[in-house]
Design a protein around this motif. Structure first.
Motif, PDB file in Angstrom:
ATOM      1  N   LEU A 558     -12.594  19.396  22.718  1.00 44.67           N
ATOM      2  CA  LEU A 558     -12.943  17.978  22.696  1.00 44.67           C
ATOM      3  C   LEU A 558     -12.959  17.498  21.253  1.00 44.67           C
ATOM      4  O   LEU A 558     -13.591  18.118  20.397  1.00 44.67           O
ATOM      5  N   LYS A 559     -12.259  16.392  20.998  1.00 46.44           N
ATOM      6  CA  LYS A 559     -12.113  15.896  19.626  1.00 46.44           C
ATOM      7  C   LYS A 559     -12.656  14.481  19.533  1.00 46.44           C
ATOM      8  O   LYS A 559     -12.420  13.655  20.424  1.00 46.44           O
ATOM      9  N   SER A 561     -13.910  11.405  16.264  1.00 46.52           N
ATOM     10  CA  SER A 561     -13.719  11.062  14.864  1.00 46.52           C
ATOM     11  C   SER A 561     -14.609  11.915  13.976  1.00 46.52           C
ATOM     12  O   SER A 561     -15.832  11.863  14.061  1.00 46.52           O
ATOM     13  N   GLY A 562     -13.973  12.750  13.153  1.00 42.05           N
ATOM     14  CA  GLY A 562     -14.718  13.569  12.206  1.00 42.05           C
ATOM     15  C   GLY A 562     -15.261  14.861  12.746  1.00 42.05           C
ATOM     16  O   GLY A 562     -15.907  15.616  12.011  1.00 42.05           O
ATOM     17  N   GLY A 563     -15.014  15.174  14.026  1.00 46.05           N
ATOM     18  CA  GLY A 563     -15.584  16.407  14.548  1.00 46.05           C
ATOM     19  C   GLY A 563     -15.000  16.802  15.882  1.00 46.05           C
ATOM     20  O   GLY A 563     -13.988  16.257  16.349  1.00 46.05           O
ATOM     21  N   GLY A 564     -15.647  17.753  16.541  1.00 48.08           N
ATOM     22  CA  GLY A 564     -15.154  18.206  17.827  1.00 48.08           C
ATOM     23  C   GLY A 564     -15.985  19.343  18.379  1.00 48.08           C
ATOM     24  O   GLY A 564     -16.878  19.893  17.711  1.00 48.08           O
ATOM     25  N   LEU A 565     -15.700  19.694  19.611  1.00 51.80           N
ATOM     26  CA  LEU A 565     -16.355  20.791  20.310  1.00 51.80           C
ATOM     27  C   LEU A 565     -15.279  21.668  20.913  1.00 51.80           C
ATOM     28  O   LEU A 565     -14.404  21.194  21.643  1.00 51.80           O
ATOM     29  N   LEU A 566     -15.328  22.939  20.600  1.00 48.90           N
ATOM     30  CA  LEU A 566     -14.369  23.915  21.098  1.00 48.90           C
ATOM     31  C   LEU A 566     -15.132  24.949  21.903  1.00 48.90           C
ATOM     32  O   LEU A 566     -16.098  25.533  21.405  1.00 48.90           O
ATOM     33  N   GLY A 567     -14.736  25.171  23.147  1.00 47.51           N
ATOM     34  CA  GLY A 567     -15.484  26.099  23.973  1.00 47.51           C
ATOM     35  C   GLY A 567     -14.616  26.841  24.957  1.00 47.51           C
ATOM     36  O   GLY A 567     -13.533  26.400  25.341  1.00 47.51           O
TER      37      GLY A 567
END
Length: 695
Positions: A558-559, A561-567
Motif C-alpha cells: 500500500l502506497k 504520499s511519502g510512505g507506505g505499508l508492505l506486508g
C-alpha cells in the motif's frame, strides 16, 4: 589474483581516481519494495510478462531493500516475505532456506542470471541488482528441483555514469566499504563493484572477513546485437555458529544461557572459508518479425574449507540426537578441506510471436562436479552449554568423503495465448539427468541416467482493469538413491519422486496498492528405509507416504504520499500422510512454522528524513518428528531512520537501524540435521549505521 588470498581492494584510491570524472548528480535509487506487480520476474519461462499477469506467486527484492536491512547475504530473505523461513541458517555458513515449508535444494534450486549454480557456498550480494524467488513447484523452469521453487541472483550490469560509495558499521565491531562505479559510451559500457568487510558480529568468537570484486561490460555490436560479459571473485573466512540443543528430554529456555557465546570456540578451531569465481558471457540478438535469440554461457568455481569444532550428542547418556541433561555434550573435530564444486552451463533461448501466441523455446546443458578429499570427523573432547569442558584437536583424515558428477540436458517449451480478457499458459520441460557418485577410496560407486517430463498449465483472467483471477497446476521431480551398501536390498537404485502443485489466487495492481491472495496445495512423496521381512537385517529405500502442504498466502503493498505499508502473511498446514509409521501420520514436519507475518510501515518526515518499522512474527515449530516438543512463536520489532541530504551534485544517504528493539529472546529455528536437533537463537538487539554517497 588468487581467489584464496585477501583481495587488495584499494577502495579509497579507486574513488579518488573516479571522482575527477564524475560531475553529474546521480540519485540513489528510491526505496524499493518486493513483489511489484509491474516488474517481470526473469527466472520464469515467461519473458518480460509483468508479475501481475502470471498465474503463480513470485517475488523480486531489489538491492536497495537488502541495504535497508544492513544485510549482505541470502540469509536475510526470511525477514522480507512470509513464505520464506530459516532452515539451518547458521552464521558463517551457507544460507539454507525453506519456501512454503519445503527446503530449497542448494544443488538444484539456485540460479545466477538464469543459469544453474551450486548453493553450497557463501554468496555476497555486493554486485547483485536483485534477488528473485519463484515460489512452489518449478519443474517447468528447472526440471529436477524441490517444490520450494527457485532463487535467482541478478548481477548488476553496465549503467549510465555513476559513482556510489558505501560505508557501514554494525554493533560489535563489523565494518564494510564498497564502491559501485559505472560509465557508458555510445557502444560500450562497464561497471565495477568492489566490497571489503570486517566481520565482528554479536556472536563471540565469530570474527572474519569478506571481500568481493566484480567487473561487467557490454558492447553494442549493432542496432540488434548486444554482447555482455562479467566476472566475479569473492572470498569469505569466518568461524561458523554451533547450535544449542535439547537438554535431555527438555527444551531449555533461551534465557538460561549466554547466547552470545559460540559453542564452536576451541582455541584450535579454524574458520570456514569460501572462495568463489564466477564468469558469464551473453549474446542477445533481435531477429526479424519480433523474434529474439539469446545465447548464454556461465561457470562457477567454488572452493571450500569446511571446518568446525562440532558439538554432537551425549555419549555419557547414550543419546545422539541431543545434548546431555546437564548441558554437556561431545565435541568432534570436523574438517573437510579443499572441497571443489564446479558448474558449467550453456543456454540458448528463442522467443517470439505467432499470431496471438507468444512462444518460447530453451535449450540448457549443464555440468556439475564435486571433488573432495578425505575428511576428519574425530572425537575431540567434551563441552557444555554453560561453559567449560576439555578438548584437543584431532585433525587426522579418518573418514571417506563422496565425489559426485552430474550432467543435465533440458529442453523447455512454453506458450502464452491471449484470448480477450483470458490469458492461457502452457509449458513442458524435458530433462535428461546423468549422475554418478563414488567414495574417495573408490567404494560404493553409483551411476544412473533418467529422463523426465514436467508439464505446467495456468490461466489468468482479467476480471477488472486492476484485478485478475488465476489458477495453475504443475509438477516437479527429484531423485533419491539407495546407498550402495550391503544392508540395502535395492542398493544403488535410483528413485524418481514426482511432486504436484495446484494453486488459485487473485492479483491486483494500481498506482496506490498492489495485493495478492493465493491458496496452494503441494504434495511431495517422502522416502524412508523400510525393513524387509523376508531379509532380516536388511532394508529397502522406497517412497513412503507424502508430505502435503496446504497454505494461504497474502501480499500487500500500500502506497501513499511519502510512505507506505508492505506486508505478507502465510498460514500453512503441513502434514505427513500415508507413511508406514502410523505414529507420524498427521504430524507437522520439523522446523516448519505454522504461520508467518511480515509487516513494514514507512513514512517520510521533514527534511529528507524517513522513518520505518518492521515486524517479523513466526508461529510454533515442531522440534521432534512426533511433535512432542515445540518451539513457541515469537515476534520481533526492528526500526530504522533514513536521511537523504543533497549537497551540490552529491547525495548523501544515511541509515540508522536497530534490530530486535526490545531484545526479544527466543529460539528462532530448530533444524534436525545429521540426525541431531539444533536450536538457533534470535540475534540480540543490534544497532547499525551506514552511509551511501552518490557523486
Amino acid at each position: 589474483m588468487s581467489s584464496r588470498s585477501i583481495f587488495p581492494l584499494s577502495l579509497i584510491a579507486l574513488a579518488a581516481a573516479a571522482g575527477a570524472q564524475t560531475a553529474q548528480t546521480e540519485q540513489l535509487p528510491a526505496v524499493s519494495v518486493t513483489g511489484r506487480s509491474s516488474a517481470p520476474v526473469t527466472v520464469g519461462s515467461f519473458g518480460d510478462t509483468p508479475n501481475v499477469r502470471l498465474p503463480l506467486q513470485a517475488l523480486r527484492v531489489d538491492a536497495e531493500r537488502f541495504k535497508e536491512l544492513g544485510s549482505a547475504g541470502l540469509a536475510a530473505l526470511p525477514q522480507l516475505d512470509a513464505s520464506i523461513s530459516d532452515s539451518y541458517n547458521a552464521m558463517g555458513y551457507w544460507a539454507s532456506l525453506k519456501v512454503r515449508g519445503f527446503d530449497v535444494d542448494l544443488r538444484n534450486n539456485l540460479r545466477r542470471d538464469g543459469l544453474p549454480v551450486n548453493g553450497e557456498t557463501g554468496y555476497d550480494l555486493f554486485n547483485k541488482a536483485a534477488v528473485e524467488v519463484l515460489k512452489g513447484a518449478s519443474g517447468l523452469q528447472a526440471g529436477v528441483s524441490s517444490p520450494a521453487g527457485l532463487i535467482n541472483l541478478i548481477t548488476k550490469r553496465p549503467d549510465a555514469k555513476r559513482l556510489d560509495l558505501s560505508l557501514g558499521w554494525e554493533q560489535g565491531g563489523s565494518w564494510s566499504a564498497a564502491i559501485d562505479w559505472a560509465d557508458r559510451s555510445t557502444e560500450f559500457g562497464w561497471r565495477l563493484n568492489a566490497s571489503s568487510q570486517r566481520l565482528d558480529p554479536w556472536l563471540k568468537g565469530a570474527r572474519g572477513k569478506r571481500q568481493g570484486l566484480a567487473l561487467a561490460a557490454d558492447w553494442r555490436l549493432g542496432a540488434s546485437t548486444l554482447l555482455d560479459a562479467e566476472v566475479e571473485l569473492t572470498h569469505q573466512s569466518q568461524p561458523t555458529q554451533a547450535g544449542y540443543s535439547l537438554l535431555g528430554n527438555r527444551l531449555p529456555a533461551p534465557t538460561e544461557f549466554d547466547l552470545r557465546r559460540n559453542l564452536n570456540s576451541a582455541a584450535w578451531g579454524l574458520p570456514v572459508v569460501f572462495d568463489n569465481r564466477f564468469a558469464s558471457l551473453r549474446l542477445n540478438q533481435r531477429l526479424s518479425a519480433g523474434w529474439t535469440l539469446a545465447l548464454q554461457a556461465g561457470l562457477q568455481r567454488s572452493t571450500t574449507d569446511d571446518r568446525m569444532v562440532f558439538p554432537y550428542g551425549c555419549s555419557a547418556e547414550d543419546v545422539y540426537d541431543r545434548y546431555c541433561s546437564d548441558g554437556s555434550f561431545d565435541l568432534y573435530d570436523f574438517r573437510s578441506e579443499n572441497e571443489g564444486r564446479d558448474t558449467d552451463s550453456l543456454r540458448a533461448t528463442l522467443e517470439g510471436r505467432v499470431g496471438e501466441h507468444r512462444l518460447r523455446a530453451e535449450l540448457l546443458s549443464s555440468r556439475f562436479t564435486a571433488s573432495f578429499q578425505r575428511q576428519a570427523y574425530n572425537w575431540a573432547g567434551t563441552g557444555s552449554v554453560f561453559g567449560g569442558g576439555s578438548t584437543q584437536a584431532a585433525p587426522d583424515l579418518t573418514d571417506e568423503n563422496t565425489n559426485r558428477r552430474e550432467r543435465t540436458q533440458e529442453i523447455g517449451l512454453s506458450d502464452q495465448l491471449q484470448l480477450g480478457d483470458l490469458e492461457l499458459f502452457a509449458g513442458v520441460r524435458l530433462s535428461r539427468v546423468q549422475r554418478a557418485a563414488v567414495r574417495t577410496d573408490g567404494s560404493r560407486a553409483i551411476e544412473y541416467s533418467r529422463r523426465f517430463a514436467t508439464p505446467w498449465l495456468g490461466a489468468s483472467w482479467q476480471l477488472a482493469p486492476d484485478l485478475r483471477l488465476y489458477a495453475s497446476t504443475g509438477q516437479g521431480l527429484e531423485t533419491e538413491v539407495a546407498p550402495n551398501r550391503s544392508a540395502w536390498v535395492n542398493r544403488g537404485e535410483a528413485l524418481v519422486l514426482k511432486s504436484r502443485q495446484h494453486e488459485i489466487g487473485l492479483k491486483a495492481g494500481s498506482q496506490t496498492v498492489d495485493w495478492s491472495i493465493a491458496s496452494f496445495e503441494v504434495t511431495r512423496p517422502a522416502w524412508s528405509d523400510v525393513a524387509v521381512p523376508s531379509a532380516p537385517g536388511q532394508v529397502r529405500r522406497q517412497a513412503d507416504g507424502n508430505a502435503r502442504h496446504r497454505g494461504l498466502e497474502l501480499q500487500a503493498d500500500l502506497k501513499w504520499s511519502g510512505g507506505g505499508l508492505l506486508g505478507s502473511a502465510m498460514w500453512l498446514q503441513a502434514r505427513r500422510e500415508k507413511g508406514q509409521d502410523s505414529s507420524l501420520n498427521g504430524k507437522r514436519p520439523v522446523n516448519v512454522p505454522a504461520q508467518q507475518v511480515r509487516l513494514q510501515v514507512r513514512q517520510g518526515l521533514l527534511g529528507g528524513l524517513q522513518a520505518s518499522a518492521s515486524l517479523v512474527h513466526e508461529g510454533r515449530r515442531a522440534v521432534l518428528p512426533d511433535n512432542g516438543i515445540e518451539l513457541s512463536g515469537w515476534t520481533r520489532l526492528d526500526t530504522a531512520l533514513r536521511w537523504d541530504v543533497a549537497s551540490g551534485s552529491q547525495l548523501w544517504r544515511w541509515r540508522l537501524g536497530v534490530d530486535n528493539v526490545f531484545d526479544k529472546k527466543a529460539w528462532k529455528e530448530s533444524p534436525l540435521q545429521f540426525g541431531h536437533v539444533y536450536l538457533y537463537p534470535l540475534a540480540p538487539r543490534t544497532a547499525r549505521l551506514s552511509l551511501d554517497l552518490a557523486l
